[in-house]
Design a protein around this motif. Structure first.
Motif, short mmCIF file in Angstrom:
data_model
loop_
_atom_site.label_atom_id
_atom_site.label_comp_id
_atom_site.label_asym_id
_atom_site.label_seq_id
_atom_site.Cartn_x
_atom_site.Cartn_y
_atom_site.Cartn_z
N ALA A 1 4.30 -17.80 3.07
CA ALA A 1 4.90 -18.66 4.09
C ALA A 1 4.34 -20.08 4.01
O ALA A 1 3.18 -20.28 3.70
N LEU A 2 5.21 -21.04 4.30
CA LEU A 2 4.78 -22.43 4.45
C LEU A 2 4.78 -22.71 5.95
O LEU A 2 5.84 -22.68 6.59
N ASP A 3 3.60 -22.95 6.51
CA ASP A 3 3.42 -23.15 7.94
C ASP A 3 3.17 -24.63 8.23
O ASP A 3 2.13 -25.18 7.85
N THR B 1 8.05 -18.61 14.23
CA THR B 1 6.96 -19.29 14.92
C THR B 1 5.64 -18.71 14.44
O THR B 1 5.49 -17.49 14.34
N GLY B 2 4.69 -19.57 14.14
CA GLY B 2 3.38 -19.14 13.65
C GLY B 2 2.55 -18.43 14.71
O GLY B 2 2.68 -18.71 15.90
N LYS B 3 1.70 -17.55 14.26
CA LYS B 3 0.85 -16.77 15.19
C LYS B 3 -0.13 -17.66 15.93
O LYS B 3 -0.61 -17.29 17.00
N ASP B 4 -0.44 -18.85 15.42
CA ASP B 4 -1.37 -19.77 16.07
C ASP B 4 -0.69 -20.76 17.01
O ASP B 4 -1.35 -21.61 17.59
N TYR B 5 0.62 -20.64 17.18
CA TYR B 5 1.35 -21.57 18.04
C TYR B 5 0.82 -21.48 19.47
O TYR B 5 0.72 -20.40 20.03
N LEU C 1 11.87 -23.20 0.91
CA LEU C 1 12.96 -22.33 0.46
C LEU C 1 13.14 -22.35 -1.05
O LEU C 1 13.33 -21.30 -1.67
N VAL C 2 13.03 -23.52 -1.65
CA VAL C 2 13.15 -23.63 -3.11
C VAL C 2 12.05 -22.83 -3.81
O VAL C 2 12.25 -22.29 -4.89
N ASN C 3 10.91 -22.72 -3.16
CA ASN C 3 9.77 -22.04 -3.76
C ASN C 3 9.56 -20.62 -3.23
O ASN C 3 8.50 -20.03 -3.42
N GLY C 4 10.58 -20.07 -2.57
CA GLY C 4 10.53 -18.69 -2.12
C GLY C 4 9.56 -18.43 -0.99
O GLY C 4 9.06 -17.31 -0.83
N LEU C 5 9.30 -19.45 -0.18
CA LEU C 5 8.37 -19.32 0.95
C LEU C 5 9.15 -19.26 2.26
O LEU C 5 10.19 -19.89 2.40
N VAL C 6 8.64 -18.52 3.22
CA VAL C 6 9.25 -18.43 4.54
C VAL C 6 8.83 -19.65 5.36
O VAL C 6 7.63 -19.95 5.45
N PRO C 7 9.79 -20.36 5.99
CA PRO C 7 9.43 -21.45 6.87
C PRO C 7 8.77 -20.92 8.16
O PRO C 7 9.34 -20.07 8.85
N VAL C 8 7.58 -21.41 8.47
CA VAL C 8 6.84 -21.04 9.67
C VAL C 8 6.42 -22.31 10.38
O VAL C 8 6.09 -23.31 9.73
N ALA C 9 6.42 -22.27 11.71
CA ALA C 9 6.05 -23.44 12.50
C ALA C 9 4.93 -23.11 13.46
O ALA C 9 5.06 -22.21 14.29
N THR C 10 3.83 -23.84 13.36
CA THR C 10 2.77 -23.79 14.35
C THR C 10 2.81 -25.07 15.18
O THR C 10 2.51 -25.04 16.36
N CYS C 11 3.20 -26.15 14.59
CA CYS C 11 3.39 -27.42 15.29
C CYS C 11 4.59 -27.29 16.23
O CYS C 11 5.65 -26.81 15.83
N SER C 12 4.43 -27.72 17.48
CA SER C 12 5.50 -27.56 18.46
C SER C 12 6.78 -28.30 18.05
O SER C 12 7.89 -27.81 18.29
N TYR C 13 6.65 -29.44 17.40
CA TYR C 13 7.85 -30.15 16.95
C TYR C 13 8.61 -29.30 15.93
O TYR C 13 9.83 -29.17 15.99
N VAL D 1 8.52 -26.06 15.65
CA VAL D 1 9.10 -24.89 16.33
C VAL D 1 10.49 -25.25 16.87
O VAL D 1 11.46 -24.53 16.65
N VAL D 2 10.59 -26.38 17.55
CA VAL D 2 11.87 -26.83 18.09
C VAL D 2 12.85 -27.11 16.96
O VAL D 2 14.03 -26.75 17.04
N TRP D 3 12.38 -27.71 15.88
CA TRP D 3 13.25 -28.02 14.74
C TRP D 3 13.84 -26.73 14.18
O TRP D 3 15.05 -26.67 13.91
N LEU D 4 13.02 -25.70 14.02
CA LEU D 4 13.54 -24.42 13.50
C LEU D 4 14.53 -23.79 14.47
O LEU D 4 15.51 -23.18 14.03
N GLU D 5 14.30 -23.93 15.77
CA GLU D 5 15.25 -23.41 16.75
C GLU D 5 16.61 -24.10 16.60
O GLU D 5 17.65 -23.47 16.77
N ARG D 6 16.59 -25.37 16.25
CA ARG D 6 17.83 -26.14 16.08
C ARG D 6 18.48 -25.92 14.71
O ARG D 6 19.62 -26.34 14.50
N HIS D 7 17.75 -25.29 13.80
CA HIS D 7 18.25 -25.06 12.44
C HIS D 7 18.05 -23.59 12.05
O HIS D 7 17.24 -23.27 11.18
N PRO D 8 18.80 -22.70 12.70
CA PRO D 8 18.63 -21.27 12.43
C PRO D 8 18.95 -20.87 11.00
O PRO D 8 18.51 -19.82 10.53
#
Length: 100
Positions: A31-33, A88-92, A61-73, A75-82
């Motif tokens: 994962a890329l967090d 969401t990262g475990k450290d969020y 995605l190009v490198n076969g990694l799962v997008p993960v978000a710990t930064c709140s910005y 997290v919101v970006w991923l919610e807007r781009h399903p």
């Protein structure tokens, strides 16, 4: 906007009007967090953070990694781009927070 990637430092960055904006990330367990985004006030409100997050998750995605978000910005970006199928990262820690 020219976004530069420094994989050895795990940073994406761009300079706009002499100010540098950065995104820092970690790669673990396939994962890329996105851990932190910094956009100076002088250049905020121009879509720079969004462009940095998109660049990081496109790279993931190009490198076969799962997008993960710990930064709140991010997290919101991923919610807007399903279409990125991110998580969401475990450290969020909640809205307005980023972890380094």
């Amino acid at each position: 906007m020219n976004i530069e990637h420094y994989p050895e430092k795990k940073v994406f960055q761009t300079t706009v009007d002499g100010e540098t904006a950065r995104l820092m990330y970690h790669v673990t367990d396939g994962a890329l967090d996105v851990r932190h985004t910094i956009v100076p006030d002088e250049i905020s409100g121009r879509g720079i953070a969004s462009a940095l997050v998109k660049a990081a998750y496109d790279y993931a995605l190009v490198n076969g990694l799962v997008p993960v978000a710990t930064c709140s910005y991010a997290v919101v970006w991923l919610e807007r781009h399903p279409e990125y199928n991110g998580k969401t990262g475990k450290d969020y820690a909640g809205e307005g927070t980023c972890a380094l």
